[in-house]
Design a protein around this motif. Structure first.
Motif, mmCIF file in Angstrom:
data_model
loop_
_atom_site.group_PDB
_atom_site.id
_atom_site.type_symbol
_atom_site.label_atom_id
_atom_site.label_comp_id
_atom_site.label_asym_id
_atom_site.label_seq_id
_atom_site.Cartn_x
_atom_site.Cartn_y
_atom_site.Cartn_z
ATOM 1 N N GLN A 1 -5.588 -39.491 37.039
ATOM 2 C CA GLN A 1 -4.157 -39.746 36.821
ATOM 3 C C GLN A 1 -3.955 -40.875 35.813
ATOM 4 O OE1 GLN A 1 -1.359 -39.830 40.082
ATOM 5 N NE2 GLN A 1 -2.884 -38.949 41.478
ATOM 6 N N LEU A 2 -4.780 -41.903 35.876
ATOM 7 C CA LEU A 2 -4.662 -43.020 34.940
ATOM 8 C C LEU A 2 -4.946 -42.544 33.514
ATOM 9 C CD1 LEU A 2 -4.252 -46.057 34.453
ATOM 10 C CD2 LEU A 2 -6.715 -46.366 34.863
ATOM 11 N N THR A 3 -5.956 -41.705 33.347
ATOM 12 C CA THR A 3 -6.285 -41.164 32.022
ATOM 13 C C THR A 3 -5.101 -40.390 31.457
ATOM 14 O OG1 THR A 3 -8.635 -41.006 32.611
ATOM 15 C CG2 THR A 3 -7.870 -39.689 30.738
ATOM 16 N N GLY A 4 -4.490 -39.570 32.303
ATOM 17 C CA GLY A 4 -3.320 -38.804 31.868
ATOM 18 C C GLY A 4 -2.145 -39.707 31.519
ATOM 19 N N PHE A 5 -1.960 -40.773 32.300
ATOM 20 C CA PHE A 5 -0.860 -41.713 32.036
ATOM 21 C C PHE A 5 -1.066 -42.399 30.687
ATOM 22 C CE2 PHE A 5 1.317 -45.756 32.173
ATOM 23 C CZ PHE A 5 2.524 -45.447 32.770
ATOM 24 N N VAL A 6 -2.275 -42.853 30.402
ATOM 25 C CA VAL A 6 -2.550 -43.535 29.136
ATOM 26 C C VAL A 6 -2.339 -42.576 27.972
ATOM 27 C CG1 VAL A 6 -4.345 -44.649 27.758
ATOM 28 C CG2 VAL A 6 -4.149 -45.176 30.183
ATOM 29 N N ARG A 7 -2.776 -41.309 28.165
ATOM 30 C CA ARG A 7 -2.614 -40.329 27.089
ATOM 31 C C ARG A 7 -1.140 -40.053 26.793
ATOM 32 N NH1 ARG A 7 -5.227 -36.703 29.318
ATOM 33 N NH2 ARG A 7 -3.524 -35.426 30.108
ATOM 34 N N ARG A 8 -0.310 -39.970 27.835
ATOM 35 C CA ARG A 8 1.111 -39.626 27.647
ATOM 36 C C ARG A 8 1.974 -40.825 27.273
ATOM 37 N NH1 ARG A 8 0.141 -36.394 32.222
ATOM 38 N NH2 ARG A 8 1.130 -37.912 33.595
ATOM 39 N N PHE A 9 1.630 -42.010 27.801
ATOM 40 C CA PHE A 9 2.533 -43.150 27.638
ATOM 41 C C PHE A 9 1.911 -44.367 26.950
ATOM 42 C CE2 PHE A 9 3.717 -40.948 31.644
ATOM 43 C CZ PHE A 9 4.921 -40.410 31.218
ATOM 44 N N GLY A 10 0.655 -44.256 26.549
ATOM 45 C CA GLY A 10 -0.012 -45.411 25.944
ATOM 46 C C GLY A 10 0.605 -45.858 24.633
ATOM 47 N N HIS A 11 1.377 -44.981 23.978
ATOM 48 C CA HIS A 11 1.995 -45.337 22.688
ATOM 49 C C HIS A 11 3.262 -46.166 22.856
ATOM 50 C CE1 HIS A 11 4.236 -41.809 24.068
ATOM 51 N NE2 HIS A 11 5.237 -42.235 23.316
ATOM 52 N N LEU A 12 3.767 -46.278 24.084
ATOM 53 C CA LEU A 12 5.014 -47.004 24.297
ATOM 54 C C LEU A 12 4.802 -48.505 24.113
ATOM 55 C CD1 LEU A 12 6.444 -45.129 27.435
ATOM 56 C CD2 LEU A 12 6.978 -44.759 25.019
ATOM 57 N N SER A 13 5.893 -49.211 23.839
ATOM 58 C CA SER A 13 5.844 -50.661 23.655
ATOM 59 C C SER A 13 7.153 -51.256 24.142
ATOM 60 C CB SER A 13 5.613 -51.010 22.183
ATOM 61 O OG SER A 13 6.728 -50.599 21.402
ATOM 62 N N ASP A 14 7.309 -52.557 23.928
ATOM 63 C CA ASP A 14 8.540 -53.211 24.370
ATOM 64 C C ASP A 14 9.766 -52.638 23.677
ATOM 65 O OD1 ASP A 14 7.064 -54.796 26.007
ATOM 66 O OD2 ASP A 14 7.084 -56.550 24.706
ATOM 67 N N SER A 15 9.617 -52.191 22.446
ATOM 68 C CA SER A 15 10.725 -51.601 21.692
ATOM 69 C C SER A 15 10.228 -50.387 20.937
ATOM 70 C CB SER A 15 11.326 -52.612 20.703
ATOM 71 O OG SER A 15 12.277 -51.983 19.861
ATOM 72 N N GLY A 16 10.804 -49.243 21.229
ATOM 73 C CA GLY A 16 10.375 -48.015 20.586
ATOM 74 C C GLY A 16 10.691 -47.955 19.110
ATOM 75 N N ASN A 17 11.579 -48.826 18.630
ATOM 76 C CA ASN A 17 11.943 -48.838 17.218
ATOM 77 C C ASN A 17 11.251 -49.945 16.441
ATOM 78 O OD1 ASN A 17 14.060 -46.694 16.860
ATOM 79 N ND2 ASN A 17 15.002 -47.853 18.520
ATOM 80 N N ASP A 18 10.388 -50.708 17.103
ATOM 81 C CA ASP A 18 9.692 -51.816 16.445
ATOM 82 C C ASP A 18 8.197 -51.568 16.522
ATOM 83 O OD1 ASP A 18 8.685 -54.129 15.432
ATOM 84 O OD2 ASP A 18 9.634 -55.469 16.886
ATOM 85 N N PHE A 19 7.627 -50.961 15.474
ATOM 86 C CA PHE A 19 6.204 -50.625 15.507
ATOM 87 C C PHE A 19 5.313 -51.824 15.212
ATOM 88 C CE2 PHE A 19 7.722 -49.277 11.260
ATOM 89 C CZ PHE A 19 6.923 -50.069 10.447
ATOM 90 N N SER A 20 5.897 -53.015 15.039
ATOM 91 C CA SER A 20 5.067 -54.208 14.853
ATOM 92 C C SER A 20 4.571 -54.758 16.191
ATOM 93 C CB SER A 20 5.852 -55.297 14.111
ATOM 94 O OG SER A 20 6.837 -55.888 14.936
ATOM 95 N N THR A 21 5.165 -54.320 17.291
ATOM 96 C CA THR A 21 4.754 -54.806 18.615
ATOM 97 C C THR A 21 3.598 -53.975 19.142
ATOM 98 O OG1 THR A 21 6.397 -53.400 19.713
ATOM 99 C CG2 THR A 21 7.057 -55.635 19.158
ATOM 100 N N SER A 22 2.717 -54.610 19.896
ATOM 101 C CA SER A 22 1.548 -53.926 20.454
ATOM 102 C C SER A 22 1.977 -52.835 21.423
ATOM 103 C CB SER A 22 0.654 -54.931 21.172
ATOM 104 O OG SER A 22 0.199 -55.926 20.276
ATOM 105 N N THR A 23 1.208 -51.757 21.469
ATOM 106 C CA THR A 23 1.486 -50.676 22.412
ATOM 107 C C THR A 23 0.890 -51.017 23.768
ATOM 108 O OG1 THR A 23 -0.542 -49.477 21.858
ATOM 109 C CG2 THR A 23 1.431 -49.018 20.515
ATOM 110 N N TRP A 24 1.310 -50.258 24.779
ATOM 111 C CA TRP A 24 0.744 -50.458 26.113
ATOM 112 C C TRP A 24 -0.779 -50.255 26.085
ATOM 113 C CZ3 TRP A 24 4.499 -47.361 29.843
ATOM 114 C CH2 TRP A 24 5.749 -48.005 29.844
ATOM 115 N N ARG A 25 -1.194 -49.274 25.303
ATOM 116 C CA ARG A 25 -2.624 -48.942 25.262
ATOM 117 C C ARG A 25 -3.455 -50.088 24.680
ATOM 118 N NH1 ARG A 25 -7.106 -48.446 25.702
ATOM 119 N NH2 ARG A 25 -8.483 -46.613 25.590
ATOM 120 N N GLU A 26 -2.886 -50.877 23.793
ATOM 121 C CA GLU A 26 -3.633 -51.948 23.129
ATOM 122 C C GLU A 26 -3.856 -53.153 24.024
ATOM 123 O OE1 GLU A 26 -2.253 -52.809 19.027
ATOM 124 O OE2 GLU A 26 -1.074 -50.981 19.222
ATOM 125 N N ASP A 27 -3.031 -53.306 25.051
ATOM 126 C CA ASP A 27 -3.179 -54.452 25.962
ATOM 127 C C ASP A 27 -4.127 -54.050 27.089
ATOM 128 O OD1 ASP A 27 -2.827 -56.338 28.086
ATOM 129 O OD2 ASP A 27 -0.933 -56.962 27.171
#
Length: 785
Positions: A506-532
């Motif tokens: 389940q964790l693998t699936g969660f990272v695959r589906r949501f790992g690209h999210l960040s604090d702001s979806g319109n600010d690609f300068s912020t680190s993604t969830w996957r990077e932390d």
């Protein structure tokens, strides 16, 4: 003087009469059947003849007066020069005005005094100070029968400083010339969309008269087709109008608001994000406007739709107001969109006019297409998902910088079309759910209490909250030792532990589906969830479901009973529910695709770092996209761009905690106005727009004139014409008395410097004190040096 030069009754003045704007504007009011005093005009020709032969002027003037007007009456004698009340200059107070002039000799002397004032040293100094073009000055004279006033005033049908839709009235007892004269602070009345929102104490008995002034002024402005300011008197029975001018200060006024933009781009926006996001999103707004307006929207500059203040995003509501006007909608509605506070129970009315009818076919066609927009959304979700996955699967590590820029350009194209679908799906979702809310209100059902369970179930694959809940349940089923390990370990360590079974899957699936999210979806300068390495595991282990989250609300149960009985309501509920799904699905896919910019730019940055074209990780976000492209093409720019990056990094940190207003009028507030500690607050009436921070210089009279230096804040008790030269040095003006028509206010507007008047205690300031002047809000603040 030539006997062919007559005194012209105002009723015979036309646009071709050589008499100046004052007289022509008054003649226009007469043609509207507006009550004005009986008025006569001596045209430019009379002034020219007098200037050529002053010795014979007295006899000729007297003869013309005797032949045309009753010289036994009392008159006011006023100037109407060719340079007065123009778009650039007012010449306020520069020419002579005489009131209560009685008898032929006094009238002749008053006329000659006005003609003489055209050549005075004050006027010459005024023109030099403003850099006037030296246009030959022509002087006409208006002779008006006196009206004995109970009180007098001026009315502005639009706020001349901010451009907001409010009517401002200032009044004084007696003659209106007190509005301009020294040491007088008028009573002030403000109407917002017809509702009185500000009035002086103890003047309740005058409200009905002031309301009639407001109503008639708005009627006149509507007929003229532009906002006006007008002078008037009340004689105890009627309001009599004396003068009218167009408010020309509004032509370059913009209103910037972050009410909408902060939902999409909150906080600090770095240069690279700004240079990518603005063309991506604003091009979609332009596309929508062109669907509604056709070629009339072609000229919209997408870069002008937004503006960055201290690295924060603001929308230019002035551009949106222009679009409102094209559609025949009330421009004033933009104040609501901008988040400007308006009186409760008021609002601009919308009456479709010829302009609305012009666009009606396009509006109807666009609306019909959007009724069936669900097919477009379904197609978008299928095709864009494939396109984004194709880019995600690219081997970026094998590409050179030029190839990576080609990928960026592909993302520009993909995300520009995607942002259009995001905007339309959000608008349609708001529309259908607003209609549903109105329908439910008739059945006493609270729309806000609905849970939309069907939509929630279908959104599970893209809802991180629901997936976190499921993942937390799997985590709680682990034994104690495993749970402690998950709490302490990094994400990759946990993903490699096959002994964690279902939780790992389940964790693998969660990272695959949501790992690209960040604090702001319109600010690609912020680190993604996957990077932390710790963020996602922290969310999983610390997840707490909201109380009653899964419970079906009583309102939802009542609605489901009602849906069985009401076919139309059932249809609208399904459509509203479906568009809630569309909104979330489209947004989720767009955030995924927009986030791909980060992967590509981070790879470009890695290549730059390897070549020592950049100094540090994340430096690339302090460049614009054009600068990144330039650096790819010419590596010799590296040193200059690195210096620019460092400057911007310093600025971002310096402005990180700056608190900006929700609405900014026209220009960027001075940095010091926002950064320094405020030691004392004072409040007055803003009468000339702008911001400035500088040393106060207190002037009490002519003996202090020598103190003023370039860049000083001029602090005065009042001002008259003789003080005009001070304004060429001052950078802002604070006056203890006065109103919008005060001499210092008018001259400050012409010099383009901020002014605040009626500031109680202003003269208590000490020379050299640092003062922040806000010519929009009327605030005057003593700040730390």
């Amino acid at each position: 003087m030539n006997s062919e030069v007559p005194i012209i009754p105002l009723s015979r003045v036309t646009k071709h009469t050589n008499c100046g704007s004052k007289a022509r504007n008054l003649a226009g009011l007469l043609k509207m059947d507006i009550r004005i005093p009986t008025t006569y005009v001596l045209p430019f020709e009379a002034y020219d003849a007098y200037s050529q032969n002053q010795d014979k002027g007295r006899v000729d003037i007297r003869g013309i007066l005797a032949a045309n007007i009753d010289t036994s009456k009392s008159y006011s004698v006023r100037s109407s020069a060719n340079v007065e009340d123009t778009a650039l200059f007012s010449f306020a107070g520069q020419f002579e005005t005489q009131l209560n002039v009685n008898g032929p000799d006094s009238l002749v002397n008053a006329i000659k005094a006005i003609w003489g004032s055209a050549q005075s040293e004050n006027v010459n100094s005024y023109q030099r100070g403003l850099g006037h073009s030296g246009k030959e000055l022509k002087m006409a004279v208006m002779i008006q029968e006196m009206v004995e006033p109970v009180f007098s005033g001026v009315v502005f049908t639009r706020n001349p400083i901010t451009g907001l839709d409010e009517v401002i009235v200032e009044t004084v007892d007696g003659y209106g010339d007190l509005l301009v004269q020294e040491g007088v602070t008028p009573d002030r009345w403000v109407f917002k969309w017809g509702k009185l929102v500000e009035q002086p104490e103890g003047q309740e008995g005058r409200v009905s008269i002031i309301e009639s002034v407001m109503d008639e002024a708005i009627t006149i402005a509507t007929k003229e087709g532009f906002p006006v300011d007008m002078e008037w008197v009340y004689d105890g029975q009627d309001v009599v109008w004396l003068q009218m001018r167009e408010i020309t200060t509004l032509r370059n006024t913009n209103i910037y608001s972050n009410k909408i933009s902060r939902e999409f781009l909150p906080g600090i926006i770095k240069p690279l994000v700004w240079s990518v996001n603005i063309p991506v999103v604003n091009s979609s707004w332009k596309r929508l406007f062109m669907e509604l307006l056709g070629g009339d929207a072609e000229g919209i500059d997408i870069k002008n739709l937004s503006r960055s203040f201290y690295y924060r995003a603001y929308f230019n509501m002035g551009v949106i107001g222009d679009l409102f006007e094209l559609l025949g909608m009330p421009r004033q509605a933009l104040e609501i969109l901008a988040g400007i506070e308006v009186p409760e129970g008021t609002g601009p009315g919308f009456r479709p006019g010829p302009r609305t009818i012009k666009y009606l076919p396009r509006l109807l066609m666009t609306a019909m297409k959007k009724l069936f927009y669900s097919k477009e959304i379904e197609l978008f979700l299928r095709e864009k998902k494939r396109a984004y996955r194709s880019i995600y699967s690219m081997d970026l590590n094998s590409m050179k910088e030029e190839e990576l820029l080609d990928v960026v350009d592909q993302l520009f194209e993909l995300n520009s079309s995607a942002s259009y679908v995001v905007i339309v799906s959000q608008l349609l979702n708001s529309l259908y759910n607003r209609i549903l809310s109105g329908m439910l209100a008739k059945h006493d059902i609270d729309y806000d209490a609905l849970t939309f369970p069907e939509a929630k179930r279908r959104l599970f694959p893209i809802d991180p909250r629901q997936n976190l809940e499921a993942l937390n349940e799997a985590y709680r089923e682990l034994d104690r030792e495993a749970r402690e390990m998950v709490k302490q370990a990094k994400l990759d360590e946990v993903l490699s532990r096959r002994d964690l079974g279902d939780f790992r899957e389940q964790l693998t699936g969660f990272v695959r589906r949501f790992g690209h999210l960040s604090d702001s979806g319109n600010d690609f300068s912020t680190s993604t969830w996957r990077e932390d390495p710790y963020l996602i595991l922290g969310m999983v282990t610390e997840y707490e479901p909201a109380e009653g989250e899964d419970a079906k609300s009583s309102e939802q149960e009542r609605l489901e009973t009602l849906l069985d009985e009401n076919v139309f309501l059932r249809m609208m509920y399904r459509r509203a529910s479906k568009y809630r799904e569309y909104r979330e699905s489209v947004n989720f896919l767009y955030v995924y695709g927009y986030g791909l910019f980060r992967r590509v730019f981070k790879r470009i940055e890695e290549l730059f770092l390897n070549k020592r074209l950049l100094d540090s990780v994340d430096d690339i976000f302090y460049l614009t996209y054009d600068e990144v492209r330039s650096l790819v093409q010419d590596s010799s720019l590296a040193e200059a761009l690195q210096s620019r990056i460092r400057e911007r990094q310093v600025e971002v940190e310096r402005f990180r905690d700056v608190r900006l207003p929700d609405v900014i009028y026209n220009e960027l507030p001075e940095t010091a106005l926002l950064q320094r500690n405020v030691l004392r607050d004072m409040k007055g009436v803003a009468t000339s727009k702008g911001h400035f921070v500088g040393p106060a210089r207190v002037v009490r009279g002519a003996g202090d004139f020598g103190k003023i230096q370039e860049g000083d804040v001029l602090v005065i008790p009042y001002s008259d014409v003789s003080w005009t030269p001070l304004f060429s040095k001052a950078a802002a003006v604070v006056s203890e008395s006065g109103g919008i028509l005060s001499h210092c206010s008018i001259v400050a507007r012409e010099y383009g410097i901020p002014a605040v008047v009626s500031v109680k205690g202003a003269m208590d300031l000490k020379d050299g004190t640092s003062v922040a002047v806000d010519g929009y809000s009327g605030k005057v603040m003593v700040v730390e040096d």
